[in-house]
Design a protein around this motif. Sequence first.
Motif, PDB file in Angstrom:
ATOM      1  N   LEU A 176       0.849  -1.199   0.000  1.00  0.00           N
ATOM      2  CA  LEU A 176       0.000   0.000   0.000  1.00  0.00           C
ATOM      3  C   LEU A 176       0.884   1.248   0.000  1.00  0.00           C
ATOM      4  CD1 LEU A 176      -2.583  -1.102   2.730  1.00  0.00           C
ATOM      5  CD2 LEU A 176      -2.907  -1.143   0.253  1.00  0.00           C
ATOM      6  N   PRO A 177       1.643   1.424  -1.065  1.00  0.00           N
ATOM      7  CA  PRO A 177       2.553   2.577  -1.117  1.00  0.00           C
ATOM      8  C   PRO A 177       1.793   3.896  -1.168  1.00  0.00           C
ATOM      9  CG  PRO A 177       2.440   1.518  -3.260  1.00  0.00           C
ATOM     10  CD  PRO A 177       1.706   0.625  -2.310  1.00  0.00           C
ATOM     11  N   ALA A 178       2.341   4.916  -0.536  1.00  0.00           N
ATOM     12  CA  ALA A 178       1.717   6.241  -0.519  1.00  0.00           C
ATOM     13  C   ALA A 178       2.017   6.965  -1.821  1.00  0.00           C
ATOM     14  CB  ALA A 178       2.234   7.043   0.662  1.00  0.00           C
ATOM     15  N   THR A 183      -2.977   9.225   0.699  1.00  0.00           N
ATOM     16  CA  THR A 183      -3.192   7.832   0.316  1.00  0.00           C
ATOM     17  C   THR A 183      -3.407   6.960   1.552  1.00  0.00           C
ATOM     18  OG1 THR A 183      -1.723   8.129  -1.591  1.00  0.00           O
ATOM     19  CG2 THR A 183      -2.255   5.872  -0.962  1.00  0.00           C
ATOM     20  N   THR A 185      -2.718   3.965   3.580  1.00  0.00           N
ATOM     21  CA  THR A 185      -1.614   2.997   3.647  1.00  0.00           C
ATOM     22  C   THR A 185      -1.818   1.971   4.753  1.00  0.00           C
ATOM     23  OG1 THR A 185      -0.352   4.502   5.069  1.00  0.00           O
ATOM     24  CG2 THR A 185       0.054   4.631   2.695  1.00  0.00           C
TER      25      THR A 185
END
Length: 268
Positions: A176-178, A183, A185
Amino acid sequence: MASNNEREPDVDGEAGHGGVQSVDRALAVLEILARDGHAGVSDIAEEMGIHKSTVSRLLGSLVSREMVHQNSERGKYQLGFGILRLASSIPGRLSLVREARPVMEALADQFKETVNLAVLRSNYAVNVDQAMGPSTLATYDWVGSLTPLHATSSGKVLLAALTADDRDRILKETGLPARTPRTITSRKELETELIKVARDGYAVTREEFEIGINAMSVPVYSHLGTVIGAISISGPAFRFDPEKEPGLAGDLKEAGLQVSAKMGYTQR
């Protein structure tokens, strides 16, 4: 049925009749998957009255051409994205891009923003068509772009439609990269968001994929009632708040159902 399997010669490699028979069998496999949604090697072999090894070879060829996809549910098979790719080259109800195009253009014209159609592929949401509103500021062409599922409204719709196992596999592979400070995460926070998506029938992102861009997305269903795509509308955050836009959620849902109906979906 078993005795027929034992006596059947392996003609897949033979010329002439064997080649035609292999084509006929491959089409029969596709018809079974279209009818049932998914099936295992043994199920297909029993119905067709042929060896499981023959079915495995047929499925292997179909998988390599993306006509068939093996899901994580005990190794069963289902129709793949390649079927839509073939269908898009001819007129007909099975062409997702073709059937969605006028609906997308009407949305873009009505709300004056960018409308995209996305499908799930290779753990990402890939945009397969785009319609631009008459006063749209953005000029970027998203067609063909792979976007992260957790950070886009289309991606959230596609994620919410997956089984827990498939979702877990994809998110473990991609993480779950920002993309921006906004975003999501946290896996726990994302799962809570996906429950809301399933409940409300739409997904929203606010500057989660790109600063300054908000979006809302709804699902598109197949004749089997499974989610095969997502229609999204996006615009500049300074003027576009999807949930505050009068009539947007309802009209976007209706657009999704219109395209779904063209794909053979009957709302229950």
